[in-house]
Design an enzyme around this catalytic site. Structure first.
Site, PDB file in Angstrom:
ATOM      1  N   ASP A 188      -1.992   6.402   6.221  1.00 34.87           N
ATOM      2  CA  ASP A 188      -3.007   5.482   5.664  1.00 34.87           C
ATOM      3  C   ASP A 188      -3.386   4.310   6.938  1.00 34.87           C
ATOM      4  O   ASP A 188      -2.705   3.758   7.160  1.00 34.87           O
ATOM      5  CB  ASP A 188      -2.673   4.928   4.557  1.00 34.87           C
ATOM      6  CG  ASP A 188      -3.427   3.460   4.132  1.00 34.87           C
ATOM      7  OD1 ASP A 188      -4.492   3.175   4.833  1.00 34.87           O
ATOM      8  OD2 ASP A 188      -2.999   2.920   3.214  1.00 34.87           O
TER       9      ASP A 188
ATOM     10  N   TRP B 194       0.832  -1.277  -0.030  1.00 36.82           N
ATOM     11  CA  TRP B 194      -0.055   0.068   0.069  1.00 36.82           C
ATOM     12  C   TRP B 194       0.725   1.221  -0.017  1.00 36.82           C
ATOM     13  O   TRP B 194       0.649   2.271  -0.637  1.00 36.82           O
ATOM     14  CB  TRP B 194      -1.009   0.103   1.144  1.00 36.82           C
ATOM     15  CG  TRP B 194      -1.686  -1.290   1.132  1.00 36.82           C
ATOM     16  CD1 TRP B 194      -1.737  -2.307   2.120  1.00 36.82           C
ATOM     17  CD2 TRP B 194      -2.562  -1.729   0.061  1.00 36.82           C
ATOM     18  NE1 TRP B 194      -2.558  -3.324   1.824  1.00 36.82           N
ATOM     19  CE2 TRP B 194      -2.997  -3.279   0.502  1.00 36.82           C
ATOM     20  CE3 TRP B 194      -3.173  -1.210  -0.864  1.00 36.82           C
ATOM     21  CZ2 TRP B 194      -3.944  -3.820  -0.020  1.00 36.82           C
ATOM     22  CZ3 TRP B 194      -3.911  -2.174  -2.061  1.00 36.82           C
ATOM     23  CH2 TRP B 194      -4.320  -3.246  -1.386  1.00 36.82           C
TER      24      TRP B 194
ATOM     25  N   LYS C 295     -12.238  -2.726   6.530  1.00 40.49           N
ATOM     26  CA  LYS C 295     -11.229  -3.423   7.467  1.00 40.49           C
ATOM     27  C   LYS C 295     -11.549  -3.435   8.864  1.00 40.49           C
ATOM     28  O   LYS C 295     -11.753  -4.346   9.475  1.00 40.49           O
ATOM     29  CB  LYS C 295      -9.831  -2.966   7.269  1.00 40.49           C
ATOM     30  CG  LYS C 295      -9.276  -3.350   5.645  1.00 40.49           C
ATOM     31  CD  LYS C 295      -7.875  -2.910   5.518  1.00 40.49           C
ATOM     32  CE  LYS C 295      -7.391  -3.076   4.181  1.00 40.49           C
ATOM     33  NZ  LYS C 295      -7.464  -4.735   3.532  1.00 40.49           N
TER      34      LYS C 295
END
Length: 361
Positions: A172, A103, A196
């Site tokens: 993030d 990511w 998530k």
């Protein structure tokens, strides 16, 4: 609820059962409106109450003052990979990035596509992202430092956030938001795809501090400007109402049932410690992340060979445990044990792992 399994999926992931039950009970007739939450207007008082309560509960849980804006955007965390440099790196300003896996790499790529002058100041690529870099030197003129707090694929997590001095962090936090207390003093912005740890797929929570919002230029596309959503309480256009409603209920559960992030942190550490201690004591299972860098949210591990891993995942499903297959890019196994995963799920998983090892030995 005997037909429900233990859900160890990395995302979309488990939601608290009380949240699902409240959704079920109010889905057809929401708050006496005669409509489902999926039918009420986003301009109605019913939805005003939902989004404002979601914001208020988020602010209380994270102890945010009035300089922070809580926004709900579409496009997921991946949209923020391009929006952050677009909004904050005008006039040739540079940013520092820490690369700890897939990511982070994607976020770096999106900044580079725009020809933004970013610098990768630390990376764990040299050891296949199995650790979190320490003792990082940052550039004093950086507009922000970008990092991924928890890495779902490699199973690593920042145990504590780095000291960036006066440089604000952009984080993030998709897979560990509201999983533990957070010092917001040097966080300029955090963002999290909901699916998530805080809700269903379809919405991304963005928490942005006013001084970073002040950096947003006027000349970028309207729908890619954080100012657009901050100025309209996330309702410049129709927001993902149902997803925001679910986040509201998750925040309510965290605040009223769990008792806040300190309590949630205790539960998460207990779950992770049970699993890691078992794996470390085993000669059959092997953790893939270095000690000191291990995620409390995503426990990644390997078995002696890939055939056993495939059998492990298949047998787990038969035993009522889903989502234990590792990410397709790395293989192996992974137990995602987010906030909604209870200690009973961990105990059942450990019992299964012991039995599988015994039968495979």
């Amino acid at each position: 609820m005997s037909d429900r399994i233990h859900n160890f999926n990395a995302g979309p992931a488990a939601l608290p059962l009380p949240v699902l039950e409240e959704i079920r009970d109010s889905f057809i007739n929401f708050k006496g409106s005669g409509m489902s939450i999926t039918e009420v207007s986003h301009r109605s008082k019913w939805f005003d109450d939902v989004i404002n309560d979601a914001i208020d509960r988020t602010k209380r849980l994270l102890k945010l003052d009035d300089q922070y804006h809580v926004l709900f955007l579409q496009g997921g965390a991946s949209m923020q990979f391009c929006m952050a440099p677009l909004n904050f790196l005008s006039d040739g300003r540079s940013a520092d990035y820490i690369n700890t896996g897939t990511w982070s790499t994607k976020a770096i790529k999106e900044a580079q596509i725009q020809n933004k002058p970013i610098k990768v100041v630390a990376s764990s690529e040299d050891k296949n992202y199995c650790y979190i870099p320490k003792d990082i030197s940052f550039n004093a003129d950086a507009a922000y430092v970008h990092l991924t707090s928890n890495n779902t694929i490699k199973g690593t997590q920042f145990e504590s956030l780095p000291d960036t001095g006066k440089i604000p962090m952009v984080i993030d936090m998709s897979s560990d938001i509201v999983s533990r207390p957070l010092d917001m003093s040097n966080i300029g912005m955090l963002y999290a795809g909901a699916q998530k740890n805080i809700g269903p797929a379809g919405v991304c929570m963005v928490i942005i501090r006013q001084d970073l919002l002040d950096l947003v230029p006027d000349h970028i596309p309207t729908m890619l400007s954080y100012a657009t959503f901050a100025n309209k309480n996330s309702m410049f256009n129709t927001p993902p109402c149902f997803a925001i409603y679910t986040i509201q209920l998750v925040m309510k559960w965290l605040e009223e049932t769990i008792g806040g992030l300190e309590k949630m942190d205790e539960k998460n550490r207990e779950k992770a410690n049970l699993l890691y201690n078992f794996i470390d004591d085993s000669s059959f299972y092997r953790a893939t992340a270095d000690k000191g860098s291990r995620s409390l949210m995503n426990v990644t591990f390997r078995l002696p060979n890939e055939d056993l891993e495939a059998a492990f995942v298949a047998k787990a499903i038969e035993s009522g445990m889903g989502g234990l297959k590792g990410h397709r890019s790395v293989g192996g196994c992974r137990a995602s044990i987010y906030n909604a995963t209870g200690i009973n799920a961990i105990n059942d998983l450990l019992s299964f792992m012991k039995l599988f090892e015994e039968k495979s030995g």
